[in-house]
Structures are given as C-alpha cells and as structure tokens.
Motif scaffolding. Structure first.
Motif, PDB file in Angstrom:
ATOM      1  N   PRO A 100      -4.831   8.340   2.238  1.00  0.00           N
ATOM      2  CA  PRO A 100      -5.226   7.537   1.061  1.00  0.00           C
ATOM      3  C   PRO A 100      -6.525   6.759   1.278  1.00  0.00           C
ATOM      4  N   ASP A 101      -6.833   6.368   2.505  1.00  0.00           N
ATOM      5  CA  ASP A 101      -8.061   5.598   2.741  1.00  0.00           C
ATOM      6  C   ASP A 101      -9.295   6.482   2.918  1.00  0.00           C
ATOM      7  N   GLY A 102      -9.115   7.798   2.733  1.00  0.00           N
ATOM      8  CA  GLY A 102     -10.277   8.689   2.824  1.00  0.00           C
ATOM      9  C   GLY A 102     -10.451   9.332   4.180  1.00  0.00           C
ATOM     10  N   GLU A 103      -9.774   8.840   5.162  1.00  0.00           N
ATOM     11  CA  GLU A 103      -9.904   9.437   6.483  1.00  0.00           C
ATOM     12  C   GLU A 103      -9.304  10.837   6.453  1.00  0.00           C
ATOM     13  N   THR A 104     -10.046  11.815   7.017  1.00  0.00           N
ATOM     14  CA  THR A 104      -9.609  13.205   6.931  1.00  0.00           C
ATOM     15  C   THR A 104      -9.405  13.773   8.325  1.00  0.00           C
ATOM     16  N   ILE A 105      -8.350  14.591   8.447  1.00  0.00           N
ATOM     17  CA  ILE A 105      -8.066  15.157   9.766  1.00  0.00           C
ATOM     18  C   ILE A 105      -8.132  16.687   9.761  1.00  0.00           C
ATOM     19  N   HIS A 106      -8.385  17.216  10.920  1.00  0.00           N
ATOM     20  CA  HIS A 106      -8.293  18.636  11.292  1.00  0.00           C
ATOM     21  C   HIS A 106      -9.332  19.583  10.681  1.00  0.00           C
ATOM     22  N   GLY A 107      -9.569  19.518   9.382  1.00  0.00           N
ATOM     23  CA  GLY A 107     -10.457  20.520   8.779  1.00  0.00           C
ATOM     24  C   GLY A 107      -9.686  21.784   8.445  1.00  0.00           C
ATOM     25  N   PRO A 108     -10.398  22.833   7.952  1.00  0.00           N
ATOM     26  CA  PRO A 108      -9.729  24.032   7.442  1.00  0.00           C
ATOM     27  C   PRO A 108      -8.787  24.670   8.460  1.00  0.00           C
ATOM     28  N   LEU A 109      -7.676  25.182   7.956  1.00  0.00           N
ATOM     29  CA  LEU A 109      -6.675  25.810   8.808  1.00  0.00           C
ATOM     30  C   LEU A 109      -6.920  27.317   8.860  1.00  0.00           C
ATOM     31  N   ILE A 110      -7.048  27.804  10.072  1.00  0.00           N
ATOM     32  CA  ILE A 110      -7.316  29.239  10.242  1.00  0.00           C
ATOM     33  C   ILE A 110      -6.634  29.703  11.527  1.00  0.00           C
ATOM     34  N   GLY A 111      -5.815  30.748  11.377  1.00  0.00           N
ATOM     35  CA  GLY A 111      -5.089  31.225  12.558  1.00  0.00           C
ATOM     36  C   GLY A 111      -5.694  32.511  13.084  1.00  0.00           C
ATOM     37  N   ARG A 112      -5.680  32.656  14.385  1.00  0.00           N
ATOM     38  CA  ARG A 112      -6.184  33.903  14.940  1.00  0.00           C
ATOM     39  C   ARG A 112      -5.259  34.396  16.046  1.00  0.00           C
ATOM     40  N   GLY A 113      -5.193  35.725  16.153  1.00  0.00           N
ATOM     41  CA  GLY A 113      -4.320  36.290  17.180  1.00  0.00           C
ATOM     42  C   GLY A 113      -4.873  37.599  17.702  1.00  0.00           C
ATOM     43  N   SER A 114      -4.606  37.846  18.971  1.00  0.00           N
ATOM     44  CA  SER A 114      -5.074  39.087  19.599  1.00  0.00           C
ATOM     45  C   SER A 114      -3.913  39.809  20.252  1.00  0.00           C
ATOM     46  N   HIS A 115      -4.131  41.117  20.449  1.00  0.00           N
ATOM     47  CA  HIS A 115      -3.089  41.928  21.075  1.00  0.00           C
ATOM     48  C   HIS A 115      -3.711  43.004  21.947  1.00  0.00           C
ATOM     49  N   VAL A 116      -3.164  43.169  23.113  1.00  0.00           N
ATOM     50  CA  VAL A 116      -3.416  44.401  23.883  1.00  0.00           C
ATOM     51  C   VAL A 116      -2.063  44.926  24.316  1.00  0.00           C
ATOM     52  N   PRO A 117      -1.956  46.239  24.441  1.00  0.00           N
ATOM     53  CA  PRO A 117      -0.666  46.796  24.837  1.00  0.00           C
ATOM     54  C   PRO A 117      -0.292  46.295  26.232  1.00  0.00           C
ATOM     55  N   VAL A 118       0.989  46.090  26.445  1.00  0.00           N
ATOM     56  CA  VAL A 118       1.419  45.676  27.782  1.00  0.00           C
ATOM     57  C   VAL A 118       2.010  46.875  28.509  1.00  0.00           C
ATOM     58  N   GLN A 119       1.799  46.908  29.767  1.00  0.00           N
ATOM     59  CA  GLN A 119       2.430  47.886  30.663  1.00  0.00           C
ATOM     60  C   GLN A 119       2.030  49.334  30.426  1.00  0.00           C
ATOM     61  N   THR A 120       0.971  49.608  29.669  1.00  0.00           N
ATOM     62  CA  THR A 120       0.525  51.003  29.622  1.00  0.00           C
ATOM     63  C   THR A 120      -0.576  51.164  30.670  1.00  0.00           C
ATOM     64  N   THR A 121      -0.677  52.375  31.212  1.00  0.00           N
ATOM     65  CA  THR A 121      -1.561  52.589  32.354  1.00  0.00           C
ATOM     66  C   THR A 121      -2.355  53.882  32.203  1.00  0.00           C
ATOM     67  N   PHE A 122      -3.283  54.072  33.112  1.00  0.00           N
ATOM     68  CA  PHE A 122      -3.907  55.386  33.249  1.00  0.00           C
ATOM     69  C   PHE A 122      -2.840  56.365  33.734  1.00  0.00           C
ATOM     70  N   LEU A 123      -3.077  57.667  33.540  1.00  0.00           N
ATOM     71  CA  LEU A 123      -2.121  58.658  34.023  1.00  0.00           C
ATOM     72  C   LEU A 123      -2.746  59.407  35.202  1.00  0.00           C
ATOM     73  N   ASP A 124      -1.924  59.741  36.131  1.00  0.00           N
ATOM     74  CA  ASP A 124      -2.408  60.463  37.298  1.00  0.00           C
ATOM     75  C   ASP A 124      -2.954  61.831  36.879  1.00  0.00           C
ATOM     76  N   PRO A 125      -4.189  62.150  37.273  1.00  0.00           N
ATOM     77  CA  PRO A 125      -4.778  63.410  36.784  1.00  0.00           C
ATOM     78  C   PRO A 125      -4.049  64.653  37.292  1.00  0.00           C
ATOM     79  N   GLU A 126      -3.366  64.566  38.409  1.00  0.00           N
ATOM     80  CA  GLU A 126      -2.689  65.737  38.956  1.00  0.00           C
ATOM     81  C   GLU A 126      -1.258  65.899  38.456  1.00  0.00           C
TER      82      GLU A 126
END
Lengths: 297, 159, 788
Positions: free
Chosen positions: C593-619
């Motif tokens: 109410p007194d004009g003081e503002t907090i945080h600013g715009p809300l924006i969520g971000r997330g990333s993913h990489v596969p877990v436990q997958t590997t290169f395969l043995d060429p032979e």
C-alpha cells in the motif's frame, strides 16, 4: 530433356470461353490441335502442368448451353452433353435405374469432389486405358457424337479409342454428346473395379458387365468390357455369342473367361503386375458373371 | 497472354481480380486474396488440401482455372466462422480432436460443413464415402469422422 | 478417471487457429521483395557432370541468376557431412538437384529451368544394397574418408558402407548349440515416403548485419540452426530459425532439410529473400525418404519356450545420402530383438549407399521395420515349438528391474510393463475367441499380434529447457523449443502448466510462431522425446516459478515460504484460502500500500539433460542409450480376400504401458499410427525402374490409405504405468503407435491363409505371387467355386 523439371505453375496458354456451340467449333476449326477442350479440367490441368499436353489455347465449354444437358427419351436412351458432370450423372435416377452399369462405374470414378467437376466426355476423350466409364459405355453400345464446322458424325464407342491416350477424333473435332441406347429390357449391369486401396484409386482392372434374360439362352444377352488390361478399354465381343449357347452356366463362364484372356494383354506397371491382372481377369470375370447370371448373390 | 478480369464472391464479399489464363483458382485464393487456408499438397487432385466450396459444391481448387471460376461463389474455411463465433463444424473439430498438423484440415472441415448442410443425417459409411476424396496423413481419419458425427448430433439436438 | 483437474483429460488442443484458417505454416510465408528458386534435377542415376549450359535460362525475362554445384563447396549432413548443396562433379541419383534458378516469379524460374542443358558421362550405377557391397561395385562417395562425421558413425572409405554397427551380447554359438528350434529367414522392406501433407518449403534472407533468417518446414528448429551454422561456417548467434506450424514430419523433417539452399542463394544475391518451395513430385525426389531394409535373422529357442540366441545381419539401403539413416542403423541394432530377453545376441548392421533418393528418419526410427522381421521370427519359433504366440511372447518379455537389455544394462525398476501390454492386447482383440466366418467362401479371417519397445535414439547430452512467464492478467506464456507438427506436444505441455498453477488451459499460451532466438533450447523434436524431455524441463521451470510465487506471497502474508499454497491461480497461507493474492496481482512483483514494490516480474526457467545415458561401446554396443522406453503391443484381425488378394484390417487393438497427459491427443496418435502402419504393411512403397527412375513420385501411385479403409473397430488402452522422473509419469508414444502393425498384419495373414509374406508391402500382386508359391491350392478352391 537432360534435366528434370517438375512444374508448380502452369505454362502459358490462351483461355477461350465460347458462348455457343457454333463459336466453340469455329475456334476448334481455327486452332485445331493447338486448342484443347476444357470441360471438367481434372485430367487436362494435370497434363498441362506435367507437360504431357501443351495446348496454346484452352477452350472452356462450360458456358455452352447445348452441351450441358442430360436427357432421357424413353425407347431411345440417354443423351449426355459433353459438359455434363459425373455428379449430375450419378444423381440421375434414370441412369441409376436403367443404365445401372454406367451409374456404377461413374460412382466409383475418382472421388466425390472431383466428380463435381469431371465430365463423362472428358473421361472418354482422355483415352486412358484405365477409364472407368469406357467399359460401361462399351457394354451399353454407346455412340460418341463428334462435331466440327465440317459437320457431325457418330462413332460407336468401340471404334473411338486408337491407343493409349489416343482417339480417332480429328484435330478440329470435339465431343458434343454421348448417346447411350436403351439397354435390353430387364438387364442388369455392374462395374467391378479392382484397386490397390479399397477406395479412390485408378483401376488396376475394371470390368463392366451387362446381362439380360440369364435363364433363356436364345434371348440371353451378356456383354463384358474391360479397363486397364490393354492399350485401350476393350469390349470382348465374343462373350455375347458364347452366352447364346444352351450349355451349363459354369461351362459358359469358363468359355467366356477364355475368350477374355485371348482379347486382353495386360502389362506390369506401378499399379500391378501383368500376372495379377491376369488373375483379376480370370477371377473377376468369373465372379461378375456369377453375379450377373444370378448364380451367386 | 491476355489478362482476364474475373469477379468472385468469396466468403460473401465480391472481389474482382485480373488474372492470367494459366492462374488457377488456388493461386488466386492464396496469393491474390490472401486466403492461406487453401493449401497445395499435390496440385494433382489427389490430396484435397486445396478443397473449397464453389457455388456450394466441394471442388479441388488446384484443378480449376481462375478464369473458369468467374462469377462463382467461393467459401473457404475463413468464411465459416471465427474463434469467437465458430461454425458448428469447427467447434466439433476442436472438441473431437479432428485435426493434428492442420494442413489438410480446411478441406475436411469444408467437407464436414457440406455434409451438415446437405446430408445432415449421413451415415458413417456415407461420411467416409465423401471423405475418401481427400487425404490426411496424421489422424487416421477416425477423429475426423467422430467430429462430423458430433456436429450432426449437435445439429439434431438444436432442432 | 484422472485424479487431476486437467492432466489426463481431453482438453482441446492449443492450436485451435488451425480450424479457422488463421494458422500460418512455412508454406504460407512470403516476404517483400522475395525471389523464387527452382531446383533442376538430373536425369541420370550415376554420372559425371561434363557440362551445364544455362545460357538460355539466363535470358528468360525475370531470371536473376542460375547456380550450379561448382559455386557451393559446402557439405551438409547431420551425422556425416556427405551431401552436396547441388551435385558437384557427379550426380548420385536420378533427380539429384544439379542447378538452381532464381527469378522474380516462380513461373519465370520454371520456364528458365526447362531450358537448362546438361551433358553427362554415365557411370555404372548400383541400386541394390547387396550389389553395392560387392568388391567391384561402383563407389558413390570416393571421398568418404574426407567427410566429417560424428564419433559414433563408422564409414568405411573405399566402399559404399556409410556406417557399420555391432552388437555383441553373450555367446551366440553357445546359444545356438543349446537350441531346440532355430528359425532362419530373410525379410525385406522397400524405400518408402513419410508423405506428410506439407511439402518442404523454406524462405531465407540475410540481413545487412549478416544475420541469417530462415522460415522453413521442419521438426526441430534448433537442429536446423546448429546444422545450418556448422555447414555454412556461420556463428550460431547469427542464425535465426523460425518455427511455424509444420504440416507433418514423421521423421522426414528431422534435422536439416534444404534450408541451406535458400540461405546460400540469398547470400549470393545480396540478402534478398529467396523462397524455395517443393511441389509433390519434387518432394519425392529432393527430400530424403525412408531407407530400405534387408534383415537376415537366425533366432533360436529352447523347447521350454525360452529365446536363447539371435544372430542378425541387417542392411539398410541408404540411397545416395545417408542423413539420419546412419543413426537408424544404430537404432535397429541396439533395440534388437524387441522387448524380450535374449542372453546371446550377435548383430552386424550396415547402412549402404546406393544410387537412389537420399534417406533419413521415419516415425519409429527403424523399429517398425525391425519388428516386421523379428515379430515374424517370434511367430515362426512359436509355431515350431507348438506354442501359442501370445504365450511365447509372455514367456520371454523383458522384466523391469531384472532383465538385461541387448546393450547389457539392467532394465530399470520403473521401466514399464512389457508383459501386461501383451496380455491386455490379446484380451482386447479376443485372442482366444473363435473367428467369425465371412459369408463369401473366398474370404478368410486371421489374427496376428506384435509387441514392441522404443525410446529416443539420442546423444547422452540431448538437452531441453523451458521458460514460463507470468503475465499481468494471470495468463502464462509458455516458451519451449519443441516443434508443433501435429503431434500436439505443446498442447500437452500447456496442460501441465495449467495443472501445476491451477489456471485454465486457455490462459496458457504457446506462440504459434516461434524462433530460435526467442525460445529456449531443445535438442530435437524427434524420437517421441518431446513430452518427456521438454516436459521435465517444464516441471523444473514451474517449480522455479512457484518458488518465486511462494517467495512473494510469503512476504505479503508475512509467513515462511513453505506455508504458502498455490491453487486455482491464487497463492495463500495453507488453510486460509479466503485471504489470497491472485497470480495476476503478483505477476510483475507486488506493490505494498505504501508503494514499495518487491521482486519484479515472475519468470520460471528449467533445464533438463538425460540422466544415466552413456556412449555405447563400439565393439559390443554395451551402454545405456535410452532415457526411457515405452512398451506396448498391437493386434489385428484381418480379412484376406482370395478373389482380389486384398487384405482388410477389420479390427485392431493396442495397449501402451504409459500414462498420458491428454487422451484426445494420445488416441489421435494411436489412430494415425495405425492407419500409417497399415499403409506401410499393405500399400506404400517407392518403385524404381531399372535406370533408378522413381516411378511413383505422386499421391496417385504412392498409395496412402483413405477414410474408407480404416478398421471398423479400434480398441486402445494406456495402462498408466509411469516412469518416476517423467512428467506425470508420461513417456512418449508418437512413434510407438506405428510399430506393431506391419508385423501384426503379416502374422494375421499367415493365420488366415497359411501364407507368410516376408516383404512389405503385402500388395495384392505380391500376395498372389506368394500364394502361388506357398499354397496354390487356395486358388484352386476359389476357381472351383467360381468356374465350376
């Protein structure tokens, strides 16, 4: 050509839209083979894009009233103008009831949206061996009316096709009407179309059959005609004679099948092998005859 | 090549366009009148992505010259309705998942619309017969047929 | 019934604009000042280019320029850079693009294209994979050794081998020694087309600062960006790829397509926009199709019904350029032999160049093709053992937490429910019930079943990311990089946002026009990975957003953050929903109410990489290639018509183990995959003549099924067995819906008439040939019925 070019756009031509038959014939007389008739356009525009046909002039006959009529006169038969669409034929009660084989072929020709444009005359003029309407017209003994400024002549449909995509029309002629005589009283007709998928395909083999008085040999009339088994649609005239004989039906069917085999020369193409077509000729003919002669339902 | 002036009534609006003889109806609708819902998939009359209603009848606009269409009435999917005022058939396609990639969708919706207007009681077999004229590669057709049947049902219930 | 408000329910798709004609596809893109490009194809399958004369073409009014391969030294390709921009020195297949005309109108470009003349020096061509492997075979790529390629691709210079893949598990010799029954057979599948409805199109321009912009019909915007930058030597930051709606992809638009052509043309022409659109005939020639296959298999079982050994030699007909096909070769090897445990496996796979159209991915990444072969092996073994095919499959089905996969890893505990899908599919099709007898004596009914498994074939680094932005009206913009090509992943992701924030799905927007500079990265839109990978990134982004909501709300209500509840688009202190702030009120932060503002715009971000997958043995192939696997099965009842040799699928049943986010979308995949699979089983094939000319580059003779062909009855179920880390447990299904059908249909034909068709498609003419060879008495019966 040493390169492949598949066009998207149509090459150039002039578009002419005569208002009367006289005017159309004048144009055809003037431009001859450089001018092509546009009725439904469903074959012509594909051929133009693919460079299979290279007209300098395209004559649209849909504005010609005389060519837009579908008439039936009892005792004389059907008269179908060259601008009449397949949809109109399909919707006609008379065609369905009296000229059932034609109706049956037309309803299986191309697909619903194409039939709203495509015409019977166009299907004939295109002279594809795979024409579905041609076998039906062949068993019905139809005549093609060809007109030019020189006059009008009627060609029996069996004398109309010359070769793959070629007819006996002169460069200044156009189809104006197709006459279909009244079929034999109480005849039954059927068009059997074999396709790669169950619907909407070009015929791998098409068989039109017409039969009247199946139980009385001397009055019996049986006719068979084929699509996609030879360079042109073919009527196997021997069949009618065979069925005049008083023999057991199955024996006649066997004889007819043999006659058909002799008159057809199927090839292997992308739609089917010659071997498969020969099989269809044998089994399809036999099946159709069994049905028409009321051996089976 | 002579230019030809043609007049079309497209989605209720009169339009006059100068065309060349080798222009097709699809070309005029897409690139002159900006009706991009009319798609080209084969330019051979096989796929039906270019289907429009011409004088109330379904036609494949890739096999019609623009000049031939002079004086005709054309309906495209843009003319049926909008998100705020959807046509019954459009609502049904949304509800029944009657589309996926959307490229053939305009054609199927227009055919569905034509069925509702002209054969509201068409059976499933009759619906299929009409849909056979055009191709969809995504849906396997089932949900398209369901969408049309749903619209038929809504239409009956409204009556 | 779904326990959730939105997830698990048939919420309408996000892309409703497709129903109103508002949707914009790449096909619809035109730019001011745009030029039109036209490709010209070669009329030889293998030939040296002696001379190209385009002087007449340049004289056509409106023509701006003509280019040939000489001007473009760049090499293109995702896993191996084997592709020329335009043919250089040699043409490698009939239709190989050899020149490009650019003009002010497409008509002018086409008129000019027809005037180009090429002088060739024909070379011996090779069309058959086995011929291409012979020591004296003509070599397509003499410079194979110089091509850049990924580390897991093994080209063999001096031959036509684009890659060789090996799998070794256990000891097959030992396995065969212990076997009671062995089935040895060969299966073939021709090249086919993805046949999406939207032909490929690309519009490119180069801005004055050097930024390259491309609007094109593709599946994976970031793959296009990466490959365009890499092959043209551009910094990634200078390439912007626009993703609009894509009119179907099915693998055929994965990776880079022809984007480099309009980009290079634009570069040569001062940056003017250039549009290259393909028509259907061109699309069949200039876009990569699906490889052909030969599977040579030897499979053994013991008399108690246990699979014991499998040996395979798999050959992929890669055409002139191998694109994804080299990776498909890995897919068919590492997923062999299907969802069964086999202790001993030995497979050698080669992708082989031939003088035919280039090949690439197709929905299922080779596994439908593999199962066409392996699931017939299974049926043949079952027959030899005198065992029911369903029972035999159940006896060997992989068991999560216990079984060892072909790549020698234990299947994770929560991997899914292989056996249950087989069992339930059999129930749905009525496996044990007697078959109906058709009234026509020449029609025969039969049933067949096939089981499958699949996960994405992706590098272990295949990442995804997501951003969710809260707007001032409480709506949310969802930013993801996964493509929309009909499969509806973005619609499912939207539903997850709605569920997590308790807002209506209509309040979540995914822009129909996206670009690589404005949406977060995802590796590719392939392999049924979108929902799983982007979905996990999204779950993290939503968690991030929710933690910001809790933070702001905690300050407002003066409580700890963990006391805040987020529900129905509001945040409040747990147990006090009557005193809440809406998401709209805190979208840009919160003003006291007194004009003081907090945080600013809300924006969520997330990333993913596969877990436990590997290169395969060429032979040996050992390693973990898959972040998840979806299991399932499909069964059909067919009717074989011995009069016209047509096979009709009367009913189909299919079951998947995974839960689904949106049943409307999921069933859409099921029906679409079924009808496509039917087509590949029964009608679809690319037919070439002896000169390598494609005879059916159109939809007249490339036969795709239509509405009237679909089965009368289709039953589908999802068992709801999820994988713990997947969003709401949901794994991918887009490709899975196609995998069973060719095998199930062929097995059903065998059940109906005792004739086994080992080559797709089972067209009427092929079926006739097989019947004549295997069971001519069937024809005699019909002949007797019809001819007496």
């Amino acid at each position: 050509m040493s390169v492949l070019v598949f066009r998207t756009t149509l090459p150039r031509f002039e578009y002419l839209r005569p208002k009367s038959l006289g005017e159309a014939l004048e144009l055809k007389a003037k431009y001859g083979g450089d001018a092509m008739i546009l009725a439904g356009g469903t074959d012509l525009l594909v051929d133009i894009r693919m460079r299979a046909k290279k007209p300098k002039y395209v004559i649209d006959i849909k504005g010609v009233k005389e060519l837009s009529e579908l008439k039936y006169v009892e005792g004389r038969g059907l008269e179908i103008g060259s601008a009449v669409t397949l949809s109109e034929i399909e919707r006609s009660k008379v065609v369905k009831e009296k000229f059932h084989v034609l109706w049956d072929a037309v309803r299986q020709l191309a697909d619903f949206p194409l039939r709203t444009r495509a015409t019977l005359a166009g299907n004939i003029a295109n002279a594809s061996p795979a024409s579905d309407s041609a076998p039906a017209l062949l068993v019905l003994g139809a005549e093609v009316e060809l007109s030019s400024t020189r006059g009008t002549r009627k060609l029996p449909i069996k004398k109309f096709f010359k070769w793959v995509k070629q007819t006996y029309m002169e460069p200044d002629e156009m189809i104006t009407r197709i006459f279909v005589p009244e079929p034999p009283r109480d005849s039954k007709g059927m068009y059997l179309k074999f396709t790669r998928i169950s619907v909407e395909d070009l015929s791998v083999v098409g068989i039109a059959g017409l039969a009247a008085n199946p139980k009385e040999p001397e009055k019996r009339i049986v006719r068979l005609a084929y699509a996609s088994v030879a360079p042109t649609p073919v009527l196997v005239e021997e069949v009618e004679e065979i069925f005049k004989h008083d023999k057991p039906v199955k024996e006649l069917i066997r004889e007819a099948v043999e006659a058909v085999k002799k008159k057809t020369s199927p090839i292997t193409d992308v739609r089917g092998t010659a071997e498969y077509r020969r099989h269809l000729i044998e089994f399809g003919t036999a099946y159709l005859l069994n049905r028409l002669l009321e051996v089976i339902e | 090549m002579k230019k030809i002036s043609i007049t079309l009534t497209v989605n209720g609006q009169k339009k006059t366009v100068e065309v060349t003889p080798n222009e097709r109806l699809i070309d005029v609708l897409r690139y002159r009148l900006d009706l991009r819902s009319v798609k080209a998939g084969c330019l051979k009359g096989e796929c039906g992505s270019c289907l429009v209603l011409m004088n109330g009848k379904p036609v494949k606009s890739c096999l019609i010259l623009a000049a031939e269409a002079d004086g005709s009435e054309i309906t495209t999917v843009e003319g049926l309705g909008s998100l705020n005022k959807p046509a019954l058939i459009q609502k049904a396609f949304i509800e029944a998942f009657g589309y996926q990639c959307g490229f053939c969708t305009s054609g199927f919706i227009l055919l569905g619309h034509w069925i509702l207007e002209n054969m509201p009681d068409a059976s499933e077999e009759e619906i299929k017969e009409i849909l056979n004229g055009i191709l969809c590669r995504c849906t396997g057709y089932k949900q398209i047929i369901e969408a049309i049947k749903l619209a038929q049902k809504w239409k009956r219930e409204r009556k | 019934m779904s326990p959730y408000k939105y997830v698990g329910k048939p919420i309408p798709r996000a892309d409703v604009d497709k129903v109103f004609g508002d949707a914009i596809f790449s096909f619809d893109v035109t730019l001011p000042g745009m030029l039109y490009a036209k490709l010209v194809g070669a009329t030889q399958a293998h030939a040296k280019i002696k001379h190209i004369d385009y002087s007449k073409a340049l004289q056509v009014p409106g023509v701006v320029a003509v280019f040939t391969g000489a001007e473009f030294p760049q090499k293109i390709g995702i896993y191996a850079a084997d592709r020329d921009v335009l043919a250089r020195e040699k043409v490698l297949y009939y239709g190989h693009p050899i020149a490009a005309v650019v003009a002010e109108s497409l008509e002018a470009a086409e008129n000019a294209a027809e005037l180009i003349e090429v002088e060739y020096e024909p070379l011996p061509a090779v069309f058959d994979v086995k011929d291409a492997l012979k020591p004296d075979a003509p070599i397509l790529h003499e410079r194979l050794a110089e091509y850049k390629h990924a580390s897991f691709i093994y080209p063999e210079p001096g031959t036509n081998i684009a890659t060789r893949v090996k799998l070794r598990k256990g000891d097959v010799e030992e396995g065969f020694a212990k076997a009671d029954v062995i089935v040895e057979d060969t299966y073939r599948e021709p090249l086919v087309s993805q046949a999406y409805l939207e032909n490929w199109v690309g519009v490119a321009r180069v801005k004055s600062d050097g930024t390259v912009e491309i609007w094109s019909s593709h599946q994976s915007p970031f793959a296009v960006r990466e490959l365009l930058a890499a092959s043209l030597g551009l910094p990634i930051g200078k390439v912007i790829v626009y993703h609009l709606y894509t009119g179907g992809g099915f693998g055929g638009k994965a990776g880079i397509l022809l984007e480099h052509i309009p980009v290079l043309l634009s570069m040569k022409l001062g940056g003017r926009p250039v549009r290259l659109e393909l028509n259907r005939e061109e699309n069949f020639h200039y876009m990569a199709q699906r490889a052909g296959y030969i599977f040579e298999m030897k499979t053994a079982a013991t008399k108690d019904g246990k699979l014991i050994a499998h040996q395979g030699r798999y050959l992929l007909d890669a055409g002139a350029y191998a694109d994804y096909t080299v990776n498909v070769a890995r897919s068919v090897t590492f997923m062999a032999f299907g969802p069964y445990e086999i202790p001993n496996i030995h497979i050698d796979t080669c992708a082989v160049y031939t003088n035919k159209v280039p090949t690439t991915a197709f929905r299922g990444f080779g596994l439908m093709e593999l199962f066409f072969a392996s699931e017939q092996q299974i049926d043949q073994l079952a027959e030899k053992l005198g065992m029911d095919p369903v029972e035999f499959r159940l006896k060997n089905a992989l068991i999560p937490g216990k079984s060892i996969t072909p790549t020698q890893r234990r299947l994770r505990e929560d991997a899914g429910a292989p056996a249950d899908t087989i069992r339930r599919t059999a129930e749905l099709i009525g496996w044990d019930k007697p078959l109906e007898k058709p009234k026509e004596p020449w029609k025969r009914r039969g049933r067949g079943i096939a089981a499958f498994w699949k996960g994405p074939v992706q590098p272990s680094s295949a990442a995804a990311s997501a951003v969710v932005k809260l707007n001032e009206d409480g709506s949310v913009d969802l930013l993801v990089g996964t493509g929309e090509m009909g499969q509806g992943t973005v619609s499912a992701l939207r539903q997850i946002v709605a569920e997590e924030l308790g807002i209506e799905p209509e309040k979540v927007r995914v822009s129909p026009i996206r670009s690589t500079n404005l949406v977060p990265y995802t590796w590719q839109t392939v392999g049924s990975r979108g929902l799983y990978s982007d979905g996990q990134a999204l779950m993290r982004a939503l968690e991030d957003l929710k933690s910001q909501i809790r933070k702001v709300a905690a300050q407002i209500f003066k409580v700890f953050e963990d006391e805040i509840e987020i529900k129905d688009g509001k945040a409040y202190v747990k147990g006090k929903p009557w005193d809440s702030v809406t998401l709209a009120e805190i979208a840009l932060g919160y003003m006291f109410p007194d004009g003081e503002t907090i945080h600013g715009p809300l924006i969520g971000r997330g990333s993913h990489v596969p877990v436990q997958t590997t290169f395969l043995d060429p032979e040996t192939g050992a390693g973990e290639p898959k972040p998840f696997i979806t299991f399932g099965a499909g069964a059909v009842e067919v009717e074989v018509d011995l009069l016209n040799m047509q096979v009709k699928v009367i009913r189909a049943a299919t079951v998947y183990d995974t839960p689904v986010i949106n049943p409307g979308l999921a069933y859409g995949q099921v029906y679409g995959g079924l009808v496509m699979g039917m087509g590949l089983a029964l009608t679809e094939q690319l037919v070439f003549d002896d000169h390598g000319r494609l005879l059916n580059p159109n939809l007249t003779d490339y036969k795709v099924f239509r509405a009237g062909d679909i089965p009368k009855e289709i039953k589908a179920e999802f068992l709801g067995v999820g994988q713990r880390n997947a969003p709401y447990g949901a794994k991918g299904i887009g490709e899975l819906t196609m995998l069973a059908w060719p095998a199930a249909i062929i097995n059903a034909i065998y059940d109906a008439i005792g004739v086994r068709v080992k080559e797709t498609p089972a067209t009427p003419d092929k079926l006739l040939k097989e019947i004549r060879e295997q069971k001519p008495e069937l024809l005699e019966e019909v002949r007797k019925q019809l001819l007496g």
